[in-house]
Scaffold this motif. Structure first.
Motif, PDB file in Angstrom:
ATOM      1  N   THR A  27       0.814  -1.220   0.000  1.00  0.00           N
ATOM      2  CA  THR A  27       0.000   0.000   0.000  1.00  0.00           C
ATOM      3  C   THR A  27       0.846   1.267   0.000  1.00  0.00           C
ATOM      4  O   THR A  27       0.323   2.352  -0.270  1.00  0.00           O
ATOM      5  CB  THR A  27      -0.977   0.029   1.190  1.00  0.00           C
ATOM      6  N   ARG A  28       2.125   1.139   0.269  1.00  0.00           N
ATOM      7  CA  ARG A  28       3.032   2.292   0.220  1.00  0.00           C
ATOM      8  C   ARG A  28       3.704   2.454  -1.142  1.00  0.00           C
ATOM      9  O   ARG A  28       4.453   3.408  -1.348  1.00  0.00           O
ATOM     10  CB  ARG A  28       4.104   2.150   1.301  1.00  0.00           C
ATOM     11  N   ARG A  29       3.426   1.539  -2.062  1.00  0.00           N
ATOM     12  CA  ARG A  29       4.033   1.620  -3.386  1.00  0.00           C
ATOM     13  C   ARG A  29       3.490   2.830  -4.140  1.00  0.00           C
ATOM     14  O   ARG A  29       2.299   3.165  -4.026  1.00  0.00           O
ATOM     15  CB  ARG A  29       3.686   0.384  -4.207  1.00  0.00           C
ATOM     16  N   PRO A  30       4.350   3.469  -4.940  1.00  0.00           N
ATOM     17  CA  PRO A  30       3.844   4.554  -5.781  1.00  0.00           C
ATOM     18  C   PRO A  30       2.749   4.018  -6.703  1.00  0.00           C
ATOM     19  O   PRO A  30       2.869   2.929  -7.260  1.00  0.00           O
ATOM     20  CB  PRO A  30       5.072   4.980  -6.597  1.00  0.00           C
ATOM     21  N   GLY A  31       1.682   4.761  -6.812  1.00  0.00           N
ATOM     22  CA  GLY A  31       0.595   4.379  -7.686  1.00  0.00           C
ATOM     23  C   GLY A  31      -0.512   3.583  -7.030  1.00  0.00           C
ATOM     24  O   GLY A  31      -1.580   3.433  -7.607  1.00  0.00           O
ATOM     25  N   PHE A  32      -0.258   3.049  -5.811  1.00  0.00           N
ATOM     26  CA  PHE A  32      -1.334   2.325  -5.137  1.00  0.00           C
ATOM     27  C   PHE A  32      -2.398   3.352  -4.744  1.00  0.00           C
ATOM     28  O   PHE A  32      -2.075   4.466  -4.347  1.00  0.00           O
ATOM     29  CB  PHE A  32      -0.815   1.603  -3.884  1.00  0.00           C
ATOM     30  N   PRO A  33      -3.673   2.991  -4.878  1.00  0.00           N
ATOM     31  CA  PRO A  33      -4.732   3.960  -4.552  1.00  0.00           C
ATOM     32  C   PRO A  33      -4.598   4.522  -3.127  1.00  0.00           C
ATOM     33  O   PRO A  33      -4.194   3.817  -2.207  1.00  0.00           O
ATOM     34  CB  PRO A  33      -6.015   3.131  -4.675  1.00  0.00           C
ATOM     35  N   GLU A  34      -4.943   5.769  -3.003  1.00  0.00           N
ATOM     36  CA  GLU A  34      -4.961   6.403  -1.679  1.00  0.00           C
ATOM     37  C   GLU A  34      -6.108   5.814  -0.862  1.00  0.00           C
ATOM     38  O   GLU A  34      -7.145   5.458  -1.418  1.00  0.00           O
ATOM     39  CB  GLU A  34      -5.165   7.915  -1.815  1.00  0.00           C
ATOM     40  N   PRO A  35      -5.927   5.725   0.451  1.00  0.00           N
ATOM     41  CA  PRO A  35      -7.041   5.237   1.279  1.00  0.00           C
ATOM     42  C   PRO A  35      -8.262   6.145   1.121  1.00  0.00           C
ATOM     43  O   PRO A  35      -8.127   7.362   0.973  1.00  0.00           O
ATOM     44  CB  PRO A  35      -6.502   5.328   2.709  1.00  0.00           C
ATOM     45  N   LEU A  36      -9.420   5.528   1.154  1.00  0.00           N
ATOM     46  CA  LEU A  36     -10.671   6.278   1.123  1.00  0.00           C
ATOM     47  C   LEU A  36     -10.857   6.997   2.449  1.00  0.00           C
ATOM     48  O   LEU A  36     -11.355   8.112   2.506  1.00  0.00           O
ATOM     49  CB  LEU A  36     -11.837   5.329   0.856  1.00  0.00           C
ATOM     50  N   ALA A  37     -10.411   6.328   3.524  1.00  0.00           N
ATOM     51  CA  ALA A  37     -10.484   6.927   4.860  1.00  0.00           C
ATOM     52  C   ALA A  37      -9.335   6.390   5.701  1.00  0.00           C
ATOM     53  O   ALA A  37      -8.918   5.244   5.549  1.00  0.00           O
ATOM     54  CB  ALA A  37     -11.812   6.594   5.523  1.00  0.00           C
ATOM     55  N   ARG A  38      -8.836   7.241   6.583  1.00  0.00           N
ATOM     56  CA  ARG A  38      -7.804   6.857   7.548  1.00  0.00           C
ATOM     57  C   ARG A  38      -8.473   6.841   8.914  1.00  0.00           C
ATOM     58  O   ARG A  38      -8.812   7.881   9.449  1.00  0.00           O
ATOM     59  CB  ARG A  38      -6.649   7.849   7.514  1.00  0.00           C
ATOM     60  N   LEU A  39      -8.683   5.622   9.412  1.00  0.00           N
ATOM     61  CA  LEU A  39      -9.351   5.442  10.695  1.00  0.00           C
ATOM     62  C   LEU A  39      -8.309   5.194  11.775  1.00  0.00           C
ATOM     63  O   LEU A  39      -7.160   4.882  11.476  1.00  0.00           O
ATOM     64  CB  LEU A  39     -10.311   4.248  10.617  1.00  0.00           C
ATOM     65  N   VAL A  40      -8.694   5.299  13.020  1.00  0.00           N
ATOM     66  CA  VAL A  40      -7.789   4.970  14.110  1.00  0.00           C
ATOM     67  C   VAL A  40      -7.494   3.475  14.003  1.00  0.00           C
ATOM     68  O   VAL A  40      -8.404   2.657  14.036  1.00  0.00           O
ATOM     69  CB  VAL A  40      -8.407   5.310  15.485  1.00  0.00           C
ATOM     70  N   GLY A  41      -6.244   3.133  13.805  1.00  0.00           N
ATOM     71  CA  GLY A  41      -5.859   1.730  13.752  1.00  0.00           C
ATOM     72  C   GLY A  41      -5.797   1.121  12.373  1.00  0.00           C
ATOM     73  O   GLY A  41      -5.236   0.051  12.203  1.00  0.00           O
ATOM     74  N   MET A  42      -6.396   1.758  11.362  1.00  0.00           N
ATOM     75  CA  MET A  42      -6.317   1.193  10.013  1.00  0.00           C
ATOM     76  C   MET A  42      -6.814   2.169   8.964  1.00  0.00           C
ATOM     77  O   MET A  42      -7.526   3.120   9.266  1.00  0.00           O
ATOM     78  CB  MET A  42      -7.102  -0.105   9.915  1.00  0.00           C
ATOM     79  N   ASN A  43      -6.405   1.891   7.746  1.00  0.00           N
ATOM     80  CA  ASN A  43      -6.919   2.606   6.587  1.00  0.00           C
ATOM     81  C   ASN A  43      -7.907   1.710   5.876  1.00  0.00           C
ATOM     82  O   ASN A  43      -7.854   0.481   6.019  1.00  0.00           O
ATOM     83  CB  ASN A  43      -5.782   2.958   5.625  1.00  0.00           C
ATOM     84  N   VAL A  44      -8.789   2.292   5.087  1.00  0.00           N
ATOM     85  CA  VAL A  44      -9.685   1.530   4.230  1.00  0.00           C
ATOM     86  C   VAL A  44      -9.597   2.103   2.824  1.00  0.00           C
ATOM     87  O   VAL A  44      -9.400   3.310   2.647  1.00  0.00           O
ATOM     88  CB  VAL A  44     -11.146   1.521   4.731  1.00  0.00           C
ATOM     89  N   TRP A  45      -9.715   1.205   1.841  1.00  0.00           N
ATOM     90  CA  TRP A  45      -9.589   1.574   0.450  1.00  0.00           C
ATOM     91  C   TRP A  45     -10.859   1.236  -0.299  1.00  0.00           C
ATOM     92  O   TRP A  45     -11.562   0.280   0.038  1.00  0.00           O
ATOM     93  CB  TRP A  45      -8.423   0.813  -0.202  1.00  0.00           C
ATOM     94  N   ASP A  46     -11.126   1.979  -1.356  1.00  0.00           N
ATOM     95  CA  ASP A  46     -12.229   1.681  -2.256  1.00  0.00           C
ATOM     96  C   ASP A  46     -11.853   0.403  -3.008  1.00  0.00           C
ATOM     97  O   ASP A  46     -10.828   0.350  -3.695  1.00  0.00           O
ATOM     98  CB  ASP A  46     -12.415   2.856  -3.228  1.00  0.00           C
ATOM     99  N   ALA A  47     -12.662  -0.628  -2.877  1.00  0.00           N
ATOM    100  CA  ALA A  47     -12.352  -1.935  -3.463  1.00  0.00           C
ATOM    101  C   ALA A  47     -12.248  -1.860  -4.981  1.00  0.00           C
ATOM    102  O   ALA A  47     -11.393  -2.529  -5.576  1.00  0.00           O
ATOM    103  CB  ALA A  47     -13.403  -2.953  -3.042  1.00  0.00           C
TER     104      ALA A  47
END
Length: 70
Positions: A27-47
């Motif tokens: 998820t830190r690779r260039p070009g990987f989608p940005e998280p949709l939301a950054r929550l306490v303890g984790m990120n979530v991405w648009d599937a």
């Protein structure tokens, strides 16, 4: 309005067949989608965004016998 499907770290690990530690690297690779939301303890991405990225950039895993040889 349609709700987006979401992937968290556990879903990404299952999708890619890797550990959660490896998910962090992917998820830190260039070009990987940005998280949709950054929550306490984790990120979530648009599937849908992740699925599209994976079609073109799916992380490659070594063949099983290469893993055993070290």
């Amino acid at each position: 309005m349609k709700r987006p499907r979401l992937y968290g770290p556990g879903e990404l690990a299952a999708l890619f067949g890797v550990s959660r530690q490896r998910v962090l690297q992917i998820t830190r690779r260039p070009g990987f989608p940005e998280p949709l939301a950054r929550l306490v303890g984790m990120n979530v991405w648009d599937a849908d965004e992740v699925d599209e990225w994976a079609r073109h950039n799916r992380p490659r895993r070594p063949p099983a016998d290469e893993d055993e040889q070290g």
